[in-house]
Design a protein around this motif. Sequence first.
Motif, PDB file in Angstrom:
ATOM      1  N   VAL A   1       0.574  -1.235  -0.029  1.00  0.00           N
ATOM      2  CA  VAL A   1       0.032  -0.134  -0.016  1.00  0.00           C
ATOM      3  C   VAL A   1       0.909   1.225   0.143  1.00  0.00           C
ATOM      4  N   TYR A   2       1.846   1.363   0.831  1.00  0.00           N
ATOM      5  CA  TYR A   2       2.670   2.585   0.915  1.00  0.00           C
ATOM      6  C   TYR A   2       3.933   2.075   0.263  1.00  0.00           C
ATOM      7  N   GLU A   3       4.133   1.272  -0.430  1.00  0.00           N
ATOM      8  CA  GLU A   3       5.294   1.011  -1.250  1.00  0.00           C
ATOM      9  C   GLU A   3       6.611   1.199  -0.490  1.00  0.00           C
ATOM     10  N   LEU A   4       6.788   0.422   0.641  1.00  0.00           N
ATOM     11  CA  LEU A   4       7.709   0.600   1.508  1.00  0.00           C
ATOM     12  C   LEU A   4       8.988  -0.346   1.301  1.00  0.00           C
ATOM     13  N   PRO A   5      10.181  -0.002   1.329  1.00  0.00           N
ATOM     14  CA  PRO A   5      11.166  -0.794   0.946  1.00  0.00           C
ATOM     15  C   PRO A   5      11.536  -1.838   2.410  1.00  0.00           C
ATOM     16  N   PRO A   6      11.995  -2.941   1.954  1.00  0.00           N
ATOM     17  CA  PRO A   6      12.201  -3.928   3.239  1.00  0.00           C
ATOM     18  C   PRO A   6      12.708  -3.644   4.470  1.00  0.00           C
ATOM     19  N   GLU A   7      13.720  -2.557   4.536  1.00  0.00           N
ATOM     20  CA  GLU A   7      14.126  -2.333   5.698  1.00  0.00           C
ATOM     21  C   GLU A   7      13.451  -1.560   6.463  1.00  0.00           C
ATOM     22  N   LEU A   8      12.205  -0.940   5.985  1.00  0.00           N
ATOM     23  CA  LEU A   8      11.146  -0.341   6.751  1.00  0.00           C
ATOM     24  C   LEU A   8      10.115  -1.329   7.295  1.00  0.00           C
ATOM     25  N   THR A   9      10.169  -2.668   6.941  1.00  0.00           N
ATOM     26  CA  THR A   9       9.111  -3.719   7.290  1.00  0.00           C
ATOM     27  C   THR A   9       9.508  -4.487   8.535  1.00  0.00           C
ATOM     28  N   ARG A  10      10.872  -4.113   8.846  1.00  0.00           N
ATOM     29  CA  ARG A  10      11.369  -4.988   9.822  1.00  0.00           C
ATOM     30  C   ARG A  10      10.692  -4.734  11.211  1.00  0.00           C
ATOM     31  N   ALA A  11      10.743  -5.700  11.958  1.00  0.00           N
ATOM     32  CA  ALA A  11      10.232  -5.611  13.474  1.00  0.00           C
ATOM     33  C   ALA A  11      11.058  -4.664  14.267  1.00  0.00           C
ATOM     34  N   GLY A  12      10.675  -3.597  14.916  1.00  0.00           N
ATOM     35  CA  GLY A  12      11.385  -2.762  15.641  1.00  0.00           C
ATOM     36  C   GLY A  12      11.750  -1.323  14.969  1.00  0.00           C
ATOM     37  N   THR A  13      11.219  -1.388  13.651  1.00  0.00           N
ATOM     38  CA  THR A  13      11.209  -0.108  12.976  1.00  0.00           C
ATOM     39  C   THR A  13      10.302   1.033  13.687  1.00  0.00           C
ATOM     40  N   PRO A  14      10.906   2.198  13.912  1.00  0.00           N
ATOM     41  CA  PRO A  14      10.162   3.331  14.399  1.00  0.00           C
ATOM     42  C   PRO A  14       9.217   3.686  13.479  1.00  0.00           C
ATOM     43  N   LEU A  15       8.105   4.244  13.885  1.00  0.00           N
ATOM     44  CA  LEU A  15       6.983   4.638  13.145  1.00  0.00           C
ATOM     45  C   LEU A  15       7.419   5.896  12.261  1.00  0.00           C
ATOM     46  N   VAL A  16       8.232   6.726  13.060  1.00  0.00           N
ATOM     47  CA  VAL A  16       8.559   8.102  12.300  1.00  0.00           C
ATOM     48  C   VAL A  16       9.369   7.878  11.347  1.00  0.00           C
ATOM     49  N   GLU A  17      10.121   6.748  11.183  1.00  0.00           N
ATOM     50  CA  GLU A  17      10.847   6.684   9.888  1.00  0.00           C
ATOM     51  C   GLU A  17       9.883   6.309   8.770  1.00  0.00           C
ATOM     52  N   ILE A  18       8.972   5.333   9.042  1.00  0.00           N
ATOM     53  CA  ILE A  18       7.779   5.129   8.091  1.00  0.00           C
ATOM     54  C   ILE A  18       7.187   6.107   7.648  1.00  0.00           C
ATOM     55  N   VAL A  19       6.729   7.084   8.561  1.00  0.00           N
ATOM     56  CA  VAL A  19       6.009   8.279   8.084  1.00  0.00           C
ATOM     57  C   VAL A  19       6.744   9.149   7.104  1.00  0.00           C
ATOM     58  N   ARG A  20       8.008   9.478   7.692  1.00  0.00           N
ATOM     59  CA  ARG A  20       8.884  10.303   7.126  1.00  0.00           C
ATOM     60  C   ARG A  20       8.993   9.888   5.538  1.00  0.00           C
ATOM     61  N   TYR A  21       9.293   8.543   5.550  1.00  0.00           N
ATOM     62  CA  TYR A  21       9.370   8.167   4.096  1.00  0.00           C
ATOM     63  C   TYR A  21       8.135   8.157   3.159  1.00  0.00           C
ATOM     64  N   HIS A  22       6.974   7.982   3.800  1.00  0.00           N
ATOM     65  CA  HIS A  22       5.751   8.192   3.256  1.00  0.00           C
ATOM     66  C   HIS A  22       5.356   9.811   2.792  1.00  0.00           C
ATOM     67  N   MET A  23       5.741  10.506   3.705  1.00  0.00           N
ATOM     68  CA  MET A  23       5.673  11.980   3.434  1.00  0.00           C
ATOM     69  C   MET A  23       6.286  12.456   2.245  1.00  0.00           C
ATOM     70  N   SER A  24       7.493  12.071   2.274  1.00  0.00           N
ATOM     71  CA  SER A  24       8.734  12.345   1.152  1.00  0.00           C
ATOM     72  C   SER A  24       8.295  11.856  -0.177  1.00  0.00           C
ATOM     73  N   ARG A  25       7.576  10.524  -0.133  1.00  0.00           N
ATOM     74  CA  ARG A  25       7.150  10.199  -1.483  1.00  0.00           C
ATOM     75  C   ARG A  25       6.037  11.195  -1.926  1.00  0.00           C
ATOM     76  N   SER A  26       5.004  11.235  -0.971  1.00  0.00           N
ATOM     77  CA  SER A  26       3.841  12.065  -1.365  1.00  0.00           C
ATOM     78  C   SER A  26       4.100  13.410  -2.150  1.00  0.00           C
ATOM     79  N   ALA A  27       4.866  14.150  -1.160  1.00  0.00           N
ATOM     80  CA  ALA A  27       5.080  15.607  -1.504  1.00  0.00           C
ATOM     81  C   ALA A  27       6.510  15.722  -2.437  1.00  0.00           C
ATOM     82  N   GLY A  28       7.187  14.686  -2.783  1.00  0.00           N
ATOM     83  CA  GLY A  28       8.194  14.678  -3.551  1.00  0.00           C
ATOM     84  C   GLY A  28       9.444  15.478  -2.932  1.00  0.00           C
ATOM     85  N   GLN A  29       9.379  15.577  -1.673  1.00  0.00           N
ATOM     86  CA  GLN A  29      10.772  15.975  -0.992  1.00  0.00           C
ATOM     87  C   GLN A  29      10.513  15.538   0.346  1.00  0.00           C
ATOM     88  N   GLU A  30      11.599  15.909   0.951  1.00  0.00           N
ATOM     89  CA  GLU A  30      11.852  15.571   2.801  1.00  0.00           C
ATOM     90  C   GLU A  30      10.751  16.548   3.340  1.00  0.00           C
TER      91      GLU A  30
END
Length: 632
Positions: A90-119
Amino acid sequence: MSQSALKLARGARRQDSPRRDEDPATFSTEEVADLQFSLEQQLDAVLQRNEKLEQLNSCFEAALNHMGRGLSMFDSEQRLVVCNKAYADVYELPPELTRAGTPLVEIVRYHMSRSAGQEPAGDAPVEWIKQQVARLQQGGHLEQIQSLPDGRIIRVTYEPLAGGGWVDMQEDITAQRQADEKIEWLAHHDTLTEIPNRFHFRERLEHQFETYDPRQGFALLWIDLDHFKETNDRLGHLVGDGLLKSVAARLKNSLRAGDVVGRLGGDEFAILQVGVDREELAANLARRVLQNIRRPHEVYGHSLHTEASIGVALAPHHGQTPEQLFACADMALYRAKSAGRGVHAVYSPGTVDSASATQNPLRAELKKAVERSELALHYQPIVDLREGRVSSFEALMRWKHPSRGMIPPSEFIPIAEETRLIVPMGTWALKQACTDAKDWPDSTKVAVNLSAVQIECCDMFEIVTEALHETGLEPERLQLEITETVLMRDQARTQEVLRKLHDLGVLITLDDFGSCFATLNYLRSFPFRKIKIDRSFVRDIPEHHDCVAIVKSVADLARELNMRSVAEGVETAASLLAVRNAGYTEAQGFYFSPPVRASGIKRAVKQCALRLAALDTAIAEDKAGKGKAPPA
């Protein structure tokens, strides 16, 4: 553990810390073997438990990854516990962001950067997480709709966990939203021309009345194509539909931003022109529309030339409600057609009224007739040929003119439809018929005719339900008759209205079947329960033997479709005998009774019974060889 193994274990501890006065323990070969066997058993048990856990984990992972929805779980520290493949997709996440223990903030930051086209700027991901957690703590269950950059629409539901954290699920509802939007579009647009339909156009008109600036009014242009029926009949419906689509496109191209064009039904269109503070602006648009329509239309290899007539009315000068404005535009349209067609006319009270009166004096007098209650209902019986009794009465409108006497419906009904007076006349007739029918036996129904104008211009379902409620008549005792021409005007709206009335319990009859251009598709698409054959076929039976075949085929068709059939126009015993032998379930005509006032209902019922008895007696005597002919 065996005794020797326990002994061996104690000995081992003593060897680890021996006392000076003790000898080291010695163990026999059997004890060592026993210990080894026990340890192997325990190791096997551990390995088996691990294997079962691995199997359970594998099943769990397979179940997660085969879910139709995305799923993820986060702990109280906003760290990923587990997620499935659908979540990552759904969010087109890379494998390193789907591992147990990954902070949610990293997932959100990745999704926001893809949506907006920038950090994302600053602490935007952290703030978003804080807001989500706060909402979960306040309301528990949480649901959101997310629109992704690639156009997908995702419904996300959050469920808090007892020890902190939450589980969320993602469902792709893109197809559902598109289907809902399509249904919404179909409800508001004409499927042929893809412009607003009558319902949506009226909505826009009502909204304009509610929101317009009094200093700047607006105009309604009612457009009717001239001689469209001739083109449709000569070249076929495919070419006719193509011409309507071409005209609709020309109308759209004639408008400014903010103006609205709609198809009212058949070959009628309307334009809502906003920001009109003087008549000349509306007249200019009307002239531009006529010029655009006159240009040749290339349709399926045909170069078609057509004209149109336009009636113009301005708000608030000519009308302060949609009904008033439509009525004024309709009268202006009538004047345009009277002037020779291919022109436009702006509503002018004195001019229109006087012109109408000159063209047909009955136009002005009919309006007065409605106001003076000069209209009346007469009832003609419809006889059930199987049960040998009157099953219903058809309500027929009559106009008793104060100086000209009885005016036939063929003269004043067309005028009523042109002027839209048929709407109040039809509403009155429906309520009066239901009121009269309450005094009849419970097994006797009443049939009322509906005009295409009534279905187009008002909410017939509401009018019928109101009439039934006010009079107390059961829906099952009401029959509504419509002709084939009604079905051609606005099929979608007509089908919707008739379906709702059918579901209410009202019986729908197709009247004058075979008189026009009906197709068998109508019988499949509309909720008819009865077919009434056109009177001309029944009337011509004595002179035209081919009519017998037509009459019988209609009766056979009704029987195959599980519908009742009515033969209208039965004027002689020979005609009645023919339709009864053809298999008709009901018959109607002057052989039984002419239309009578409500006060003559009982007398008409007795006369029908006598007519049926006389026919049966004549048939029986004829079979007995007495040669007595049926009564004429």
